[in-house]
Design a protein around this motif. Structure first.
Motif, PDB file in Angstrom:
ATOM      1  N   GLU A   1       0.847  -1.182   0.000  1.00 56.24           N
ATOM      2  CA  GLU A   1       0.000   0.000   0.000  1.00 56.24           C
ATOM      3  C   GLU A   1       0.895   1.249   0.000  1.00 56.24           C
ATOM      4  O   GLU A   1       2.100   1.178   0.231  1.00 56.24           O
ATOM      5  CB  GLU A   1      -0.890   0.008   1.250  1.00 56.24           C
ATOM      6  CG  GLU A   1      -1.963  -1.062   1.280  1.00 56.24           C
ATOM      7  CD  GLU A   1      -3.171  -0.720   0.422  1.00 56.24           C
ATOM      8  OE1 GLU A   1      -3.235   0.416  -0.109  1.00 56.24           O
ATOM      9  OE2 GLU A   1      -4.035  -1.597   0.267  1.00 56.24           O
ATOM     10  N   ASP A   2       0.281   2.384  -0.231  1.00 56.66           N
ATOM     11  CA  ASP A   2       0.972   3.673  -0.145  1.00 56.66           C
ATOM     12  C   ASP A   2       1.711   3.740   1.194  1.00 56.66           C
ATOM     13  O   ASP A   2       1.093   3.636   2.259  1.00 56.66           O
ATOM     14  CB  ASP A   2      -0.081   4.781  -0.242  1.00 56.66           C
ATOM     15  CG  ASP A   2       0.511   6.170  -0.335  1.00 56.66           C
ATOM     16  OD1 ASP A   2       1.610   6.399   0.219  1.00 56.66           O
ATOM     17  OD2 ASP A   2      -0.131   7.046  -0.951  1.00 56.66           O
ATOM     18  N   PRO A   3       3.042   3.904   1.188  1.00 57.17           N
ATOM     19  CA  PRO A   3       3.803   3.852   2.436  1.00 57.17           C
ATOM     20  C   PRO A   3       3.812   5.139   3.257  1.00 57.17           C
ATOM     21  O   PRO A   3       4.395   5.173   4.346  1.00 57.17           O
ATOM     22  CB  PRO A   3       5.222   3.540   1.944  1.00 57.17           C
ATOM     23  CG  PRO A   3       5.283   4.163   0.598  1.00 57.17           C
ATOM     24  CD  PRO A   3       3.913   3.983   0.005  1.00 57.17           C
ATOM     25  N   ARG A   4       3.169   6.180   2.797  1.00 56.85           N
ATOM     26  CA  ARG A   4       3.242   7.452   3.501  1.00 56.85           C
ATOM     27  C   ARG A   4       2.544   7.404   4.869  1.00 56.85           C
ATOM     28  O   ARG A   4       1.670   6.567   5.110  1.00 56.85           O
ATOM     29  CB  ARG A   4       2.601   8.569   2.668  1.00 56.85           C
ATOM     30  CG  ARG A   4       3.396   8.967   1.435  1.00 56.85           C
ATOM     31  CD  ARG A   4       2.662  10.036   0.637  1.00 56.85           C
ATOM     32  NE  ARG A   4       1.405   9.542   0.083  1.00 56.85           N
ATOM     33  CZ  ARG A   4       0.512  10.296  -0.549  1.00 56.85           C
ATOM     34  NH1 ARG A   4       0.742  11.592  -0.695  1.00 56.85           N
ATOM     35  NH2 ARG A   4      -0.601   9.761  -1.034  1.00 56.85           N
ATOM     36  N   ASP A   5       2.930   8.321   5.733  1.00 59.50           N
ATOM     37  CA  ASP A   5       2.193   8.543   6.973  1.00 59.50           C
ATOM     38  C   ASP A   5       1.003   9.443   6.669  1.00 59.50           C
ATOM     39  O   ASP A   5       0.987  10.175   5.666  1.00 59.50           O
ATOM     40  CB  ASP A   5       3.086   9.198   8.020  1.00 59.50           C
ATOM     41  CG  ASP A   5       4.107   8.233   8.602  1.00 59.50           C
ATOM     42  OD1 ASP A   5       3.685   7.257   9.245  1.00 59.50           O
ATOM     43  OD2 ASP A   5       5.316   8.440   8.398  1.00 59.50           O
ATOM     44  N   ALA A   6       0.005   9.377   7.556  1.00 56.77           N
ATOM     45  CA  ALA A   6      -1.211  10.161   7.344  1.00 56.77           C
ATOM     46  C   ALA A   6      -1.571  10.922   8.607  1.00 56.77           C
ATOM     47  O   ALA A   6      -1.409  10.430   9.731  1.00 56.77           O
ATOM     48  CB  ALA A   6      -2.363   9.248   6.940  1.00 56.77           C
TER      49      ALA A   6
ATOM     50  N   GLY B   1       3.909  -0.136   5.022  1.00 60.24           N
ATOM     51  CA  GLY B   1       2.928  -0.420   3.977  1.00 60.24           C
ATOM     52  C   GLY B   1       3.087  -1.776   3.325  1.00 60.24           C
ATOM     53  O   GLY B   1       2.241  -2.192   2.541  1.00 60.24           O
ATOM     54  N   ALA B   2       4.195  -2.473   3.644  1.00 61.62           N
ATOM     55  CA  ALA B   2       4.454  -3.784   3.029  1.00 61.62           C
ATOM     56  C   ALA B   2       4.164  -4.902   4.024  1.00 61.62           C
ATOM     57  O   ALA B   2       4.334  -4.754   5.231  1.00 61.62           O
ATOM     58  CB  ALA B   2       5.908  -3.879   2.572  1.00 61.62           C
ATOM     59  N   LEU B   3       3.728  -6.041   3.494  1.00 62.82           N
ATOM     60  CA  LEU B   3       3.517  -7.241   4.286  1.00 62.82           C
ATOM     61  C   LEU B   3       4.652  -8.229   4.040  1.00 62.82           C
ATOM     62  O   LEU B   3       5.145  -8.341   2.921  1.00 62.82           O
ATOM     63  CB  LEU B   3       2.185  -7.914   3.927  1.00 62.82           C
ATOM     64  CG  LEU B   3       0.913  -7.101   4.136  1.00 62.82           C
ATOM     65  CD1 LEU B   3      -0.304  -7.936   3.748  1.00 62.82           C
ATOM     66  CD2 LEU B   3       0.801  -6.611   5.570  1.00 62.82           C
ATOM     67  N   ALA B   4       5.042  -8.927   5.090  1.00 62.70           N
ATOM     68  CA  ALA B   4       6.014 -10.013   4.966  1.00 62.70           C
ATOM     69  C   ALA B   4       5.272 -11.328   5.203  1.00 62.70           C
ATOM     70  O   ALA B   4       4.684 -11.525   6.265  1.00 62.70           O
ATOM     71  CB  ALA B   4       7.132  -9.859   5.988  1.00 62.70           C
TER      72      ALA B   4
ATOM     73  N   VAL C   1      -0.977  10.897  14.017  1.00 66.47           N
ATOM     74  CA  VAL C   1      -0.254  10.503  12.811  1.00 66.47           C
ATOM     75  C   VAL C   1      -0.148   8.988  12.823  1.00 66.47           C
ATOM     76  O   VAL C   1       0.336   8.392  13.803  1.00 66.47           O
ATOM     77  CB  VAL C   1       1.153  11.130  12.753  1.00 66.47           C
ATOM     78  CG1 VAL C   1       1.882  10.667  11.492  1.00 66.47           C
ATOM     79  CG2 VAL C   1       1.055  12.655  12.764  1.00 66.47           C
ATOM     80  N   VAL C   2      -0.610   8.356  11.742  1.00 68.83           N
ATOM     81  CA  VAL C   2      -0.616   6.899  11.627  1.00 68.83           C
ATOM     82  C   VAL C   2      -0.169   6.520  10.219  1.00 68.83           C
ATOM     83  O   VAL C   2      -0.050   7.374   9.335  1.00 68.83           O
ATOM     84  CB  VAL C   2      -2.021   6.310  11.906  1.00 68.83           C
ATOM     85  CG1 VAL C   2      -2.464   6.599  13.338  1.00 68.83           C
ATOM     86  CG2 VAL C   2      -3.052   6.856  10.915  1.00 68.83           C
ATOM     87  N   ALA C   3       0.051   5.238  10.009  1.00 72.27           N
ATOM     88  CA  ALA C   3       0.405   4.773   8.665  1.00 72.27           C
ATOM     89  C   ALA C   3      -0.826   4.805   7.766  1.00 72.27           C
ATOM     90  O   ALA C   3      -1.883   4.277   8.119  1.00 72.27           O
ATOM     91  CB  ALA C   3       0.970   3.361   8.728  1.00 72.27           C
ATOM     92  N   ARG C   4      -0.696   5.421   6.615  1.00 68.05           N
ATOM     93  CA  ARG C   4      -1.800   5.489   5.664  1.00 68.05           C
ATOM     94  C   ARG C   4      -2.242   4.093   5.240  1.00 68.05           C
ATOM     95  O   ARG C   4      -3.436   3.849   5.026  1.00 68.05           O
ATOM     96  CB  ARG C   4      -1.369   6.302   4.437  1.00 68.05           C
ATOM     97  CG  ARG C   4      -2.497   6.647   3.479  1.00 68.05           C
ATOM     98  CD  ARG C   4      -1.971   7.404   2.259  1.00 68.05           C
ATOM     99  NE  ARG C   4      -3.049   7.951   1.447  1.00 68.05           N
ATOM    100  CZ  ARG C   4      -3.777   7.267   0.571  1.00 68.05           C
ATOM    101  NH1 ARG C   4      -3.528   5.974   0.386  1.00 68.05           N
ATOM    102  NH2 ARG C   4      -4.729   7.848  -0.128  1.00 68.05           N
TER     103      ARG C   4
END
Length: 319
Positions: free
Chosen positions: A102-107, A199-202, A168-171
């Motif tokens: 997903e979009d890795p930006r913070d929101a 934003g990435a899953l492992a 502020v959280v992960a978008r």
């Protein structure tokens, strides 16, 4: 391999939060679509049991319990938010797949629809991630940073209830649980550089489960893997885990050479910020995606040459 080569029902270990279950559910759906049978197994972690800040309860607090269940054979697959994994490899396991992220930006989620620059000095902003704390302070907006833990609904509720002016959280988390409407501003990297792997899953399994490793490889996204490898290589080379105010963001972009031919290039940028916001070091590098780990180490070397070790000496952790 063929679908028939895995006859068992694949047990997918996940934390019990809505976000974690949603993330693991996307993996379950992909495996079922590929013809496998799978089910979710909820695993409690130390991070779920504690209200203390992540930097106090330790690196890997959200992943250790999942890995223990994986090693014991109680689950076949563990689905992690990649940014929560320690950078040190564990030979018992392999990250068999990293799906498109997903979009890795913070929101920012703020009262009255405000963006960051509109919040008046003294506004109470909730986050316990030192990476975010450091970068917010470095902006010099005079914000009051308030410690914050809990699931996403709990965090958003602090704003709705008027206890905080913003969080502020992960978008990516908001996207996965269908709450993008809550965002008042997606923070650009120049304002706040995201956590490595955000934003990435492992998708992790036992290294000796060859058939499952092969099956999961079908879920892997090469561009996302290159980006995450580069970002986490910066972190590892700095000898900083998710307990340091380090941001890193990589992306594979199309470039054109002097003969007009299109090729893929990995663009990587990173920052190290003093926890009080008084100092900040940023650097960037570009190169071939297959050199992701090397590029990450090279960028870390540059940051260290610029004084990153001194800046990090007062660091904390990311949540």
């Amino acid at each position: 391999m063929t679908v028939a080569s895995i006859t068992r029902v694949l047990k997918i270990g996940t934390r019990g939060s809505l976000l974690a279950r949603t993330q693991a559910g996307t993996v379950l759906d992909a495996l079922v679509a590929a013809g496998h049978r799978a089910e979710l197994v909820i695993v409690k972690t130390a991070g779920d049991e504690s209200a203390a800040p992540v930097q106090q309860i330790g690196v890997g607090v959200f992943t250790t319990a999942l890995r223990d269940q994986l090693a014991a054979g109680n689950v076949d697959i563990a689905v992690h938010s990649y940014k929560d994994l320690p950078t040190a490899p564990d030979d018992r396991f392999t990250i068999a797949a990293i799906p498109p992220r997903e979009d890795p930006r913070d929101a920012l989620v703020a009262r009255d629809g405000l963006v960051l620059g509109e919040l008046p000095a003294g506004s109470r902003i909730g986050t316990s991630a030192p990476r975010r704390i450091a970068q917010l302070k470095a902006l010099g907006l005079g914000l009051d940073i308030v410690p914050l833990r809990g699931n996403l609904d709990t965090r958003l509720g602090k704003v709705t209830a008027g206890e905080l002016d913003a969080v502020v959280v992960a978008r990516a988390g908001l996207a996965r649980i269908g709450r993008l409407d809550a965002i008042t501003e997606s923070l650009e990297p120049v304002q706040m550089l995201s956590a490595p792997g955000q934003g990435a899953l492992a998708i992790e399994c036992r290294a000796d489960d060859a058939d499952l490793v092969t099956a999961l490889t079908a879920l892997d996204d090469a561009s996302t893997r290159s980006a995450v490898v580069a970002e986490r290589s910066v972190l590892a080379a700095l000898e900083a885990g998710c307990t340091a105010p380090v941001g890193a963001l990589a992306e594979v972009v199309e470039s054109i050479d002097e003969d007009g031919r299109i090729f893929d290039e990995l663009s990587l940028r990173a920052c190290v910020v003093a926890l009080d916001g008084s100092d900040e070091i940023r650097a960037s590098v570009v190169g071939a995606p297959e050199r992701a780990a090397e590029l990450g180490r090279a960028l870390a070397d540059e940051l260290l040459e610029l004084g990153a070790a001194d800046v990090m000496s007062g660091g904390g952790g990311d949540a």
